[in-house]
Design a protein around this motif. Structure first.
Motif, PDB file in Angstrom:
ATOM      1  N   GLY A   1       0.824  -1.210   0.000  1.00  0.00           N
ATOM      2  CA  GLY A   1       0.000   0.000   0.000  1.00  0.00           C
ATOM      3  C   GLY A   1       0.852   1.253   0.000  1.00  0.00           C
ATOM      4  N   SER A   2       1.905   1.251   0.843  1.00  0.00           N
ATOM      5  CA  SER A   2       2.726   2.459   0.931  1.00  0.00           C
ATOM      6  C   SER A   2       3.500   2.687  -0.359  1.00  0.00           C
ATOM      7  N   LEU A   3       3.860   1.584  -1.036  1.00  0.00           N
ATOM      8  CA  LEU A   3       4.570   1.731  -2.318  1.00  0.00           C
ATOM      9  C   LEU A   3       3.656   2.401  -3.351  1.00  0.00           C
ATOM     10  N   SER A   4       2.401   2.017  -3.349  1.00  0.00           N
ATOM     11  CA  SER A   4       1.502   2.628  -4.335  1.00  0.00           C
ATOM     12  C   SER A   4       1.250   4.096  -3.998  1.00  0.00           C
ATOM     13  N   VAL A   5       1.249   4.405  -2.693  1.00  0.00           N
ATOM     14  CA  VAL A   5       1.108   5.821  -2.329  1.00  0.00           C
ATOM     15  C   VAL A   5       2.314   6.606  -2.824  1.00  0.00           C
TER      16      VAL A   5
ATOM     17  N   ALA B   1       1.983   7.096  -6.405  1.00  0.00           N
ATOM     18  CA  ALA B   1       0.985   8.129  -6.709  1.00  0.00           C
ATOM     19  C   ALA B   1       1.580   9.518  -6.559  1.00  0.00           C
ATOM     20  N   GLY B   2       2.310   9.693  -5.459  1.00  0.00           N
ATOM     21  CA  GLY B   2       2.930  11.003  -5.231  1.00  0.00           C
ATOM     22  C   GLY B   2       3.904  11.350  -6.332  1.00  0.00           C
ATOM     23  N   LEU B   3       4.721  10.351  -6.707  1.00  0.00           N
ATOM     24  CA  LEU B   3       5.706  10.592  -7.773  1.00  0.00           C
ATOM     25  C   LEU B   3       5.003  10.876  -9.098  1.00  0.00           C
ATOM     26  N   ALA B   4       3.935  10.140  -9.367  1.00  0.00           N
ATOM     27  CA  ALA B   4       3.230  10.324 -10.642  1.00  0.00           C
ATOM     28  C   ALA B   4       2.740  11.757 -10.777  1.00  0.00           C
ATOM     29  N   PHE B   5       2.156  12.250  -9.714  1.00  0.00           N
ATOM     30  CA  PHE B   5       1.656  13.620  -9.833  1.00  0.00           C
ATOM     31  C   PHE B   5       2.801  14.630  -9.783  1.00  0.00           C
ATOM     32  N   GLY B   6       3.732  14.366  -8.876  1.00  0.00           N
ATOM     33  CA  GLY B   6       4.832  15.324  -8.696  1.00  0.00           C
ATOM     34  C   GLY B   6       5.652  15.489  -9.959  1.00  0.00           C
ATOM     35  N   ILE B   7       6.081  14.356 -10.533  1.00  0.00           N
ATOM     36  CA  ILE B   7       6.910  14.430 -11.744  1.00  0.00           C
ATOM     37  C   ILE B   7       6.052  14.908 -12.919  1.00  0.00           C
ATOM     38  N   GLY B   8       4.827  14.404 -12.936  1.00  0.00           N
ATOM     39  CA  GLY B   8       3.948  14.802 -14.030  1.00  0.00           C
ATOM     40  C   GLY B   8       3.615  16.289 -14.019  1.00  0.00           C
TER      41      GLY B   8
ATOM     42  N   VAL C   1      -5.039  12.240 -12.121  1.00  0.00           N
ATOM     43  CA  VAL C   1      -5.900  11.057 -12.236  1.00  0.00           C
ATOM     44  C   VAL C   1      -5.088   9.792 -11.974  1.00  0.00           C
ATOM     45  N   LEU C   2      -3.916   9.770 -12.588  1.00  0.00           N
ATOM     46  CA  LEU C   2      -3.055   8.605 -12.433  1.00  0.00           C
ATOM     47  C   LEU C   2      -2.720   8.380 -10.960  1.00  0.00           C
ATOM     48  N   ALA C   3      -2.477   9.454 -10.246  1.00  0.00           N
ATOM     49  CA  ALA C   3      -2.163   9.348  -8.826  1.00  0.00           C
ATOM     50  C   ALA C   3      -3.309   8.660  -8.087  1.00  0.00           C
ATOM     51  N   PHE C   4      -4.512   9.069  -8.396  1.00  0.00           N
ATOM     52  CA  PHE C   4      -5.663   8.442  -7.729  1.00  0.00           C
ATOM     53  C   PHE C   4      -5.772   6.967  -8.107  1.00  0.00           C
ATOM     54  N   VAL C   5      -5.532   6.694  -9.391  1.00  0.00           N
ATOM     55  CA  VAL C   5      -5.614   5.307  -9.849  1.00  0.00           C
ATOM     56  C   VAL C   5      -4.585   4.454  -9.107  1.00  0.00           C
ATOM     57  N   LEU C   6      -3.372   4.994  -9.006  1.00  0.00           N
ATOM     58  CA  LEU C   6      -2.302   4.234  -8.354  1.00  0.00           C
ATOM     59  C   LEU C   6      -2.576   4.045  -6.865  1.00  0.00           C
ATOM     60  N   MET C   7      -3.174   5.018  -6.240  1.00  0.00           N
ATOM     61  CA  MET C   7      -3.445   4.925  -4.806  1.00  0.00           C
ATOM     62  C   MET C   7      -4.365   3.758  -4.492  1.00  0.00           C
ATOM     63  N   GLY C   8      -5.269   3.503  -5.424  1.00  0.00           N
ATOM     64  CA  GLY C   8      -6.199   2.403  -5.200  1.00  0.00           C
ATOM     65  C   GLY C   8      -5.571   1.063  -5.539  1.00  0.00           C
ATOM     66  N   ALA C   9      -4.510   1.102  -6.339  1.00  0.00           N
ATOM     67  CA  ALA C   9      -3.935  -0.153  -6.813  1.00  0.00           C
ATOM     68  C   ALA C   9      -3.218  -0.917  -5.702  1.00  0.00           C
TER      69      ALA C   9
ATOM     70  N   MET D   1      -8.508   5.774  -6.059  1.00  0.00           N
ATOM     71  CA  MET D   1      -9.286   5.369  -7.228  1.00  0.00           C
ATOM     72  C   MET D   1     -10.746   5.772  -7.050  1.00  0.00           C
ATOM     73  N   GLU D   2     -11.217   5.578  -5.848  1.00  0.00           N
ATOM     74  CA  GLU D   2     -12.635   5.795  -5.585  1.00  0.00           C
ATOM     75  C   GLU D   2     -13.028   7.253  -5.826  1.00  0.00           C
ATOM     76  N   ALA D   3     -12.078   8.152  -5.527  1.00  0.00           N
ATOM     77  CA  ALA D   3     -12.395   9.571  -5.601  1.00  0.00           C
ATOM     78  C   ALA D   3     -12.638  10.047  -7.029  1.00  0.00           C
ATOM     79  N   ILE D   4     -12.142   9.315  -8.029  1.00  0.00           N
ATOM     80  CA  ILE D   4     -12.317   9.797  -9.396  1.00  0.00           C
ATOM     81  C   ILE D   4     -13.308   8.959 -10.194  1.00  0.00           C
ATOM     82  N   ILE D   5     -14.066   8.145  -9.508  1.00  0.00           N
ATOM     83  CA  ILE D   5     -15.148   7.436 -10.199  1.00  0.00           C
ATOM     84  C   ILE D   5     -16.442   8.192  -9.906  1.00  0.00           C
ATOM     85  N   PRO D   6     -17.085   8.733 -10.948  1.00  0.00           N
ATOM     86  CA  PRO D   6     -18.324   9.478 -10.714  1.00  0.00           C
ATOM     87  C   PRO D   6     -19.402   8.585 -10.108  1.00  0.00           C
ATOM     88  N   LYS D   7     -20.119   9.139  -9.135  1.00  0.00           N
ATOM     89  CA  LYS D   7     -21.204   8.383  -8.501  1.00  0.00           C
ATOM     90  C   LYS D   7     -22.511   8.660  -9.250  1.00  0.00           C
TER      91      LYS D   7
END
Lengths: 74, 166, 258
Positions: free
Chosen positions: A3-7, A10-17, A66-74, B1-7
């Motif tokens: 979990g912490s790795l994906s966080v 996520a931080g790197l994805a947004f930061g570098i991006g 968006v990618l950061a959020f996606v990665l956080m859930g991964a 992930m959850e935060a960017i899925i429209p409800k």
């Protein structure tokens, strides 16, 4: 641990991006000011165009967001 | 992930409220505002045009008045100038006439005096001759001879004449 | 520090989409964001109802405000980009977007409330509305075939055509998403930032030491400054959302020209 790795990812994805768009937005602002100083009568049109360019540059940063959020859930 | 899925409920509410607002604003709220804005723009444009027209008209009138004024001024100057020449001429005429008259008068007077003087002179000569004969006769108490008489008269006349000439 | 992590977690939870009046989010559940969205809707409607009644040829008071807003969007945005005729034609749509987004953004800045635009469900929906509207305008104006053809600029080598076409399609489909995410991210991140400064102030008051007092005062000052900045962002984002909508519509209108 996973979990912490994906966080971290996520931080790197947004930061570098955000680096590229940040530079881009800076250049947009700088060039707009330059153009406005050169042709003050065009200020209104330049400003509108600046915001459009700003929006498009920002969109790239948003992909990282968006990618950061996606990665956080991964 | 959850935060960017429209409800789903949010999508529905957003959609519905947008449609409602769009209908309300475009049918009820925006038309009076845009109408008012256009009306005001028209009114301002009209006023500006009218003001411009009035200004042009006023300028034209002013120009006209200015021209008229200048004309009147030159006219007046001309009239005055004319009056002055006329007066000048008249004055000269009058003066000349007066002078002429005065000269005539004077000449006449001189003539009269001259005539008077001549008359007086001849009268005086006559009376002096008589008087001197009488006086001489009385003084001398004697009869003069005709030649003496004549000589005496001649002398007296000469005396009187020289007196007169002085 | 553990305390702070906990508070941040709480803040994120507060800012996440939560159901109101029920346990779970169903199809018709009111969420914390849509609740404020509806309030913003009511406010927008009320504002226009009240202000349009006060219009007069010599503007004053609230009539002045609504006129300034309408003329800003109509003349400064629509007419400027679309031209006089099209600008007036599409102003109601663009104006609705601008004022609705603006009222939502500003409502969120009142402490205790949330911006209706602070959730992706709302903003992406509006992005999709824009997407549908500008594409249908483009299709109706140019015809379907011409409009689709315009995705590939004339003079493209035949071999590159499929690639360019694909890229254009992707960029078009990205438009509603970026529109939505830009607005959502700005509002959401802004509120997280304001929340973080609030947490800093709270913590420095709770564990009061001379050092924390300084931090607290600085954080409080930043909290106020940032609030002002967020007002600016709220207006700016409403403007950007509407100007991009206008630009997309303009592109669709003139699709046959490139």
């Amino acid at each position: 641990m996973e979990g912490s790795l994906s966080v971290l990812g996520a931080g790197l994805a947004f930061g570098i991006g955000a680096i590229g768009p940040a530079i881009g937005i800076g250049m947009i602002g700088a060039k707009t000011i330059e153009s406005m100083a050169r042709q003050p009568e065009m200020a209104g049109k330049l400003q509108a165009t600046m915001f459009i360019a700003l929006g498009m540059t920002e969109a790239i940063a948003l992909l990282g967001f968006v990618l950061a959020f996606v990665l956080m859930g991964a | 992930m959850e935060a960017i899925i429209p409800k789903v409920p949010e999508v529905l509410v957003a959609l519905a409220s947008f449609v409602v607002l769009f209908v309300l604003l475009s049918k009820v709220a925006f038309p009076p505002v845009t109408k008012m804005l256009d009306e005001r723009a028209d009114k301002i444009r009209d006023s500006l045009e009218k003001a411009e027209e009035t200004r042009v008209e006023a300028e034209r009138l002013l120009e006209e008045y200015r021209v008229q004024m200048a004309e009147a001024r030159t006219e007046a100057a001309k009239v005055i100038e004319q009056g002055r020449t006329v007066a000048e001429n008249m004055k000269n005429e009058i003066v000349a006439k007066a002078r002429e008259e005065a000269d005539a008068e004077k000449a006449k007077a001189i003539e009269a005096i001259q005539a008077e003087k001549a008359a007086a002179m001849s009268e005086l000569q006559a009376s002096v001759a008589d008087l001197s004969v009488a006086v001489a006769g009385k003084i001398i108490g004697q009869k003069l001879t005709a030649s003496d008489h004549a000589a005496l008269i001649e002398r007296s006349i000469a005396e009187v004449g020289s007196l007169n000439e002085k | 520090m553990e305390n702070m992590g906990h508070m941040v977690e709480e803040l994120l939870h507060e800012l996440s989409v939560l159901p109101l009046f029920s346990e779970h989010i169903g199809t018709f559940t009111l969420t914390n964001y849509t609740f404020f969205l509806l309030i913003a809707l009511a406010l927008t409607v009320t504002f226009f109802m009240v202000s349009t009644r006060r219009l007069s040829l010599v503007p004053k008071g609230i009539g002045n405000v609504v006129e300034a807003g309408v003329s800003f969007v109509r003349d400064g945005l629509c007419v400027d980009i679309l031209g006089s005729e099209n600008g007036r034609k599409y102003f109601p749509f663009i104006g609705t977007i601008f004022f609705f987004v603006l009222f939502n953004n500003l409502l969120g800045l009142i402490p205790g409330s949330l911006p209706g635009t602070g959730t992706i469900g709302v903003t992406v929906t509006w992005g999709l509305i824009v997407f549908l509207v500008y594409n249908s305008i483009g299709i109706r104006k140019n015809g379907f075939v011409t409009y689709i053809k315009s995705f590939v600029p004339s003079g493209t080598p035949l071999l590159l055509m499929p690639l360019i076409f694909l890229l254009e399609i992707v960029s078009h489909f990205l438009r509603p998403i970026t529109l939505g995410i830009r607005l959502y991210a700005n509002m959401y991140a802004g509120h997280i930032m304001l929340g973080i400064f609030t947490i800093l102030v709270t913590i420095s008051i709770e564990h009061l030491t001379p050092g924390s007092a300084v931090t607290g005062v600085l954080a409080f000052a930043m909290r106020i400054i940032m609030h002002g900045f967020e007002v600016f962002v709220a207006v700016l984002q409403a403007y950007i959302f509407s100007i991009l909508t206008t630009v997309y519509i303009n592109g669709a209108l003139h699709a046959s020209e490139h």
